[in-house]
Design a protein around this motif. Structure first.
Motif, PDB file in Angstrom:
ATOM      1  N   HIS A 261      63.791  28.812  47.013  1.00 31.52           N
ATOM      2  CA  HIS A 261      63.815  27.417  46.786  1.00 31.52           C
ATOM      3  C   HIS A 261      64.472  27.314  45.238  1.00 31.52           C
ATOM      4  O   HIS A 261      64.361  28.139  44.154  1.00 31.52           O
ATOM      5  N   GLU A 262      64.792  26.036  44.922  1.00 27.66           N
ATOM      6  CA  GLU A 262      65.782  25.814  43.757  1.00 27.66           C
ATOM      7  C   GLU A 262      64.705  25.013  42.591  1.00 27.66           C
ATOM      8  O   GLU A 262      65.427  24.952  41.516  1.00 27.66           O
ATOM      9  N   ILE A 263      63.461  25.088  43.115  1.00 27.47           N
ATOM     10  CA  ILE A 263      62.489  24.354  41.763  1.00 27.47           C
ATOM     11  C   ILE A 263      62.411  25.038  40.485  1.00 27.47           C
ATOM     12  O   ILE A 263      62.430  26.306  40.859  1.00 27.47           O
ATOM     13  N   ASN A 264      62.613  24.582  39.594  1.00 24.48           N
ATOM     14  CA  ASN A 264      62.396  25.441  38.334  1.00 24.48           C
ATOM     15  C   ASN A 264      60.898  25.524  38.193  1.00 24.48           C
ATOM     16  O   ASN A 264      60.428  24.673  37.642  1.00 24.48           O
ATOM     17  N   TYR A 265      60.647  26.718  38.148  1.00 22.73           N
ATOM     18  CA  TYR A 265      59.085  27.496  37.710  1.00 22.73           C
ATOM     19  C   TYR A 265      59.313  28.272  36.562  1.00 22.73           C
ATOM     20  O   TYR A 265      60.408  28.669  36.391  1.00 22.73           O
ATOM     21  N   ASP A 266      58.060  28.554  36.074  1.00 25.53           N
ATOM     22  CA  ASP A 266      58.052  29.387  35.087  1.00 25.53           C
ATOM     23  C   ASP A 266      58.425  30.749  35.014  1.00 25.53           C
ATOM     24  O   ASP A 266      57.969  31.006  36.499  1.00 25.53           O
ATOM     25  N   LYS A 267      59.127  31.577  34.478  1.00 26.97           N
ATOM     26  CA  LYS A 267      59.521  32.961  35.078  1.00 26.97           C
ATOM     27  C   LYS A 267      57.957  33.726  34.829  1.00 26.97           C
ATOM     28  O   LYS A 267      57.107  33.341  34.061  1.00 26.97           O
ATOM     29  N   PHE A 268      57.995  34.740  35.755  1.00 26.78           N
ATOM     30  CA  PHE A 268      56.826  35.524  35.905  1.00 26.78           C
ATOM     31  C   PHE A 268      56.984  36.909  36.112  1.00 26.78           C
ATOM     32  O   PHE A 268      58.153  37.298  36.721  1.00 26.78           O
ATOM     33  N   SER A 269      56.085  37.787  35.887  1.00 25.73           N
ATOM     34  CA  SER A 269      55.972  39.185  36.550  1.00 25.73           C
ATOM     35  C   SER A 269      55.058  39.619  37.584  1.00 25.73           C
ATOM     36  O   SER A 269      54.106  38.757  37.532  1.00 25.73           O
ATOM     37  N   VAL A 270      55.423  40.521  38.228  1.00 25.46           N
ATOM     38  CA  VAL A 270      54.455  41.169  39.146  1.00 25.46           C
ATOM     39  C   VAL A 270      54.048  42.526  38.553  1.00 25.46           C
ATOM     40  O   VAL A 270      54.858  43.289  38.140  1.00 25.46           O
ATOM     41  N   LEU A 271      52.488  42.783  38.711  1.00 26.15           N
ATOM     42  CA  LEU A 271      52.109  43.939  38.236  1.00 26.15           C
ATOM     43  C   LEU A 271      51.538  44.658  38.938  1.00 26.15           C
ATOM     44  O   LEU A 271      50.706  44.203  39.871  1.00 26.15           O
ATOM     45  N   MET A 272      52.019  46.001  39.284  1.00 30.05           N
ATOM     46  CA  MET A 272      51.268  46.818  40.170  1.00 30.05           C
ATOM     47  C   MET A 272      51.205  48.089  39.718  1.00 30.05           C
ATOM     48  O   MET A 272      51.864  48.625  38.904  1.00 30.05           O
TER      49      MET A 272
END
Length: 280
Positions: A2-13
């Protein structure tokens, strides 16, 4: 995507020696199949890992060189301390948690990002989970959690009000609470207590956003004195935060002792009747 602008985020594993290549592949594929992909994946090596898993990490790192960041620990520290190493490395304020053997629904991140966008006061948002053994299409149980902040705080005093692998949280709030700490089997509950005590606002989404691999031995592993001693140690650390009273501490220890010492078939019955639900 999707092209909606969301805040950038990290995945932590965190990945460790017992992880298998097949489980890791399914997890990573579920991440890269999301309707909104992460801007970063921070993968903490909690000691040595299997060669075939390491080969997969190399493969994904070549495919997504600007996305995957690796933190290497030569020795196994345990999940809490491994994740504590990863949190400061995350570039973005929003951190999504996953375990390397679980599978996120393909719209999980989009739903949680949309929720945080519409509820900027929330510091941590989770969801219900669906449990499976080998095939995510063959659901064995569901674990539902409370939705609203006050209900979450009340529930958290006795049991985990979040499914750890399904949370999305704000890095600033995690660090304000002191980050993950060493509390074997209860590192998540200790963090939730610390975050609530430091003023974090909580929510869960009333939906099943993650498929969690439980395996045949999950019920058996929850039994015995060794497990109880780890539980007791973790609960004591939560008591020391001031989040629970000594009475709440003693009551939960008494219940857990009974559950730990009864035969496995009876423990399985308690999980089925009291601690898990049928998926809707």
């Amino acid at each position: 995507m999707h092209e909606i602008n969301y805040d950038k985020f990290s995945v932590l594993m965190s990945v460790y020696i017992n992880e298998t290549a097949n489980n890791f592949r399914e997890c990573m594929d579920s991440i890269f199949s999301q309707t909104v992909r992460p801007n970063e994946i921070v993968l903490v090596y909690d000691g040595p890992i299997k060669e075939e898993v390491d080969d997969l990490v190399t493969k994904y790192s070549k495919e997504y060189p600007d996305v995957i960041t690796i933190v290497r620990n030569e020795k196994n520290k345990g999940l809490g301390l491994a994740l504590a190493d990863g949190v400061p490395v995350c570039k973005y304020d929003i951190i999504a948690r996953m375990d390397t053997d679980d599978i996120s629904r393909d719209d999980r991140f989009e739903i949680q990002l949309e929720y945080l966008k519409n509820h900027p006061e929330i510091d941590i948002v989770g969801s219900h989970i669906l449990e499976f053994d080998k095939n995510k299409e063959d659901i064995t149980a569901a674990r539902k959690v409370p939705i609203e902040h006050d209900d979450i705080v009340k529930y958290q005093k006795k049991r985990s009000a979040f499914n750890h692998v399904a949370v999305m949280m704000k890095k600033e709030a995690v660090l304000k609470a002191g980050n993950y700490k060493d509390a074997l089997l209860m590192e998540d509950d200790l963090l939730w207590a610390d975050m609530i005590m430091s003023g974090a606002r909580c929510a869960n989404i009333d939906d099943y956003l993650v498929y969690v691999r439980v395996g045949d031995g999950m019920i058996e592993r929850r039994g015995g004195l060794a497990y109880y001693k780890k539980y007791k140690s973790g609960r004591k650390k939560i008591l020391e935060t001031g989040f629970i009273t000594r009475r709440e501490y003693v009551e939960t220890l008494a219940v857990q002792l009974i559950v730990a010492l009864i035969p496995t078939p009876f423990r399985a019955m308690i999980f089925k009747l009291c601690l898990r639900q049928k998926a809707n």
